[in-house]
Scaffold this active site. Sequence first.
Site, mmCIF file in Angstrom:
data_model
loop_
_atom_site.group_PDB
_atom_site.id
_atom_site.type_symbol
_atom_site.label_atom_id
_atom_site.label_comp_id
_atom_site.label_asym_id
_atom_site.label_seq_id
_atom_site.Cartn_x
_atom_site.Cartn_y
_atom_site.Cartn_z
ATOM 1 C CG ASP A 1 17.349 66.686 34.141
ATOM 2 O OD1 ASP A 1 17.463 67.823 33.676
ATOM 3 O OD2 ASP A 1 16.268 66.070 34.210
HETATM 4 C C1 BGC Z 1 14.633 63.345 32.288
HETATM 5 C C2 BGC Z 1 15.122 64.097 31.086
HETATM 6 C C3 BGC Z 1 16.621 64.128 31.077
HETATM 7 C C4 BGC Z 1 17.195 62.745 31.216
HETATM 8 C C5 BGC Z 1 18.709 62.757 31.313
HETATM 9 C C6 BGC Z 1 15.277 61.989 32.337
HETATM 10 O O1 BGC Z 1 14.887 61.334 33.479
HETATM 11 O O2 BGC Z 1 13.237 63.218 32.215
HETATM 12 O O3 BGC Z 1 14.596 65.396 31.086
HETATM 13 O O4 BGC Z 1 17.019 64.711 29.873
HETATM 14 O O5 BGC Z 1 16.670 62.116 32.344
HETATM 15 O O6 BGC Z 1 19.147 63.272 32.512
#
Ligand code: BGC
Length: 811
Positions: free
Chosen positions: A483
């Site tokens: 993200d």
């Molecule tokens: C989110 C995921 C994401 C991950 C890496 C998590 O906090 O819920 O959707 O893939 O972080 O960024």
Amino acid sequence: MKYGYFDDRNREYVITNPRTPWPWINYLGNEDFFSLISNTAGGYSFYKDAKFRRLTRYRYNNVPMDCGGKYFYIKDNDTIWSPGWKPCKTELDQYECRHGMNYTILKGVKEEVTAEVLYFVPLKTWAEIQKLTLTNNSSHPKQLKLFSFVEWCLWNAASDMENFQRNFSTGEVEIEGSVIYHKTEYKERRDHYSYYSVNTPVQGFDTDRETFFGLYNGFEEPQVVSEGMPRFSEAHGWSPIASHYLEVELQPGESKDFIFVLGYVENHAEEKWESKNIINKDKAKETIARFDTSVKVDTALAELRQYWDNLLGVFTVDSGDDKLDRMVNIWNQYQCMITFCFSRSASYFESGIGRGMGFRDSNQDLIGFVHQIPERARERIIDIASTQFPDGGCYHQYQPLTKRGNNEVGGGFNDDPLWLILGTTCYIKETADFGILDELVPFDNNPAIARSLFHHLTVSFDHVVNNLGPHGLPLIGRADWNDCLNLNCFSNDPNESFQTTENKTEGSKAESVMIAGLFVVYGREYVALCRKIGKSQEADRAQTQIDLMVESIKNNGWDGEWFIRAYDFYGAKVGSKENEEAKIFIESQGWCTMAGIGQQEGQCIKALDSVKQLLDCEHGIVLNHPAFTKYYVEYGEISTYPAGYKENAGIFCHNNPWIVIGETEAGNGNRAWDYYRKICPSYLESISDLHKTEPYVYAQMIAGKDAFRPGEAKNSWLTGTASWNFYAVTQYILGIRPDYDGLIIDPCIPQDWKSFKVSRQFRGATYQVTVDNPHGRMKGVKKIVVDGKTVLSNLIPLFMDGKSHDVMVVL
Ligand code: BGC
């Protein structure tokens, strides 16, 4: 240092020191009504949605830590104490917290009185039960004064913390006998209320917070408790609470039980009222009556235990290593259920206000849960798919209460659609329920534009194909799984969200090699599914696209020693030796090695060796290396974190199992096991001081080698780590893997393992698998004997006869 111990027989973690390095929590409830509870009785309750239906308040980010909970105060002459140590923090003669499967027992002993509180949510019940047992261990009678306490939240947990000009005037309660009802907003748009009862007449109560505490006192010293006298306050506005007052006399050796029920009720509009302004209490009374004796409560607890016996009976391992067995048999599976229920919404690191259920998250959470209750996984798949758009894109999150896509967060995360293929195929492999593919599933929650679930998978696949960039690799959109890799965001405004802002989109060349690998892995799953259901033309069409993608990765995704991570907006490499910082990332190594890309050319092995050399450290595998030390506007949030934390070179545990699986694909059981163990909480129990979070559940992140305090974990409980590690250890290390036509047995273990046993219930039969490793191998099944007969493949056929079958495997 340890703060407790595992009691595997009871499936409990027993905390013996209340001053844990961080509140160590548990979850009550597993369907509609939920509570979070810490080892010192902190936490809160809600119905389905931690944002929109919050029953009780909790104070985030507070001093002291972990304030707000389900508290009891015991006044024994001048000593005031609490069974869970907090909030009074009076030193106890003995303290114990047992966190078990959806229940918690707190026990305190003080001046020869024992107070034990059992907290749980019975199955199919919209209420939390608290059974408090007081015992007089002394040789003289005791006169105790007991005060209960919960603080009501005005339902919407977000506005409850913001809109004080309104909130301070709306609160309403009703008191009838020993039940305190919270009915704020019930007379207008709400058809629900909550209540807190005790199964015995009370000698008093309070429902106004300021009266109970005194305006300038804290949780540890309520004025009413110090004075030993309730004030019979009725809340009108301000902050409504519920506190019962009970005078308890105990003879020497005597015990008394008190059953408190904290519940939630919904009424139909026509049945809301008993009389003018008096709420209809029928449903509350029914629930209270169901739990008004200790026998009834104990029966409900026994049912809950039985429920968990059944769930945890589906997969069990006996490896001879307690730490592994307790994770696989108990805690990892339990955590998978919890993440399935909550996605990333409510924990001690997620406020329950910020996030709904994630599209990608929920699909991944499924893979560790589907064997437990496949029917619930099925419903979830349909719910998730319903938030997809006709072109295959989807809302990134949805609210559990409404099951609708969350407009504020929107979509555009281009990995999202592919995870639906993962979730659906895992479900069908577990159940053989191909019928789910024919279910009509809306797009954007609009039944007028519903198509079959299979069609949803097709558009998921095509969403990648239709959004390729200049190198033939998938365009990343707002971000992929990571993200925080925001290649189109370009934000210089601290008030913008990295994840939902795209300041540049036109002409973006930002592509993701991770999505490319993901596409190859789940594209192949899509092809296999198509073939299985006789759609061979579609399978051929899809295969062509996959072959093209493999070529694009080989040509444009390889950096010489590892796979690059992405191309940025301008088309420059991300995660390459050409970069000054973050030359290598974990995600593309994981997905491309799982996809076996460049196996013949030696790329897989090289990539895995680079991970070992550059990303691995004492505490696990970091996400990228070297860490970013400055802000790169073209990369976004990832470069905002201090070095070694979170997505900037933290050990982001979620993705470590991708490498574990990659290593098992390469046959390296030693390394796979080594990586597995490094982040596995039961192996970290003895360094709890450093690790900080619960030794029974995975944390999202452990600070990496570049961090100020390497090895310190954060964000426990709600993380894709739970399902991925369960998936990796059971399906790839132990190697027991459901497939459409049977159970595949293909372990990849450390050389020095001599043998292990697994019991697996699968499609109506139980497979008792014994794996022997007499020659010190890591991988490769030499011989399989099923019920005394040698079988020629490692796909064990289906029996579906309700019986148990012996499977003897030699590596
Ligand atoms: C989110 C995921 C994401 C991950 C890496 C998590 O906090 O819920 O959707 O893939 O972080 O960024």
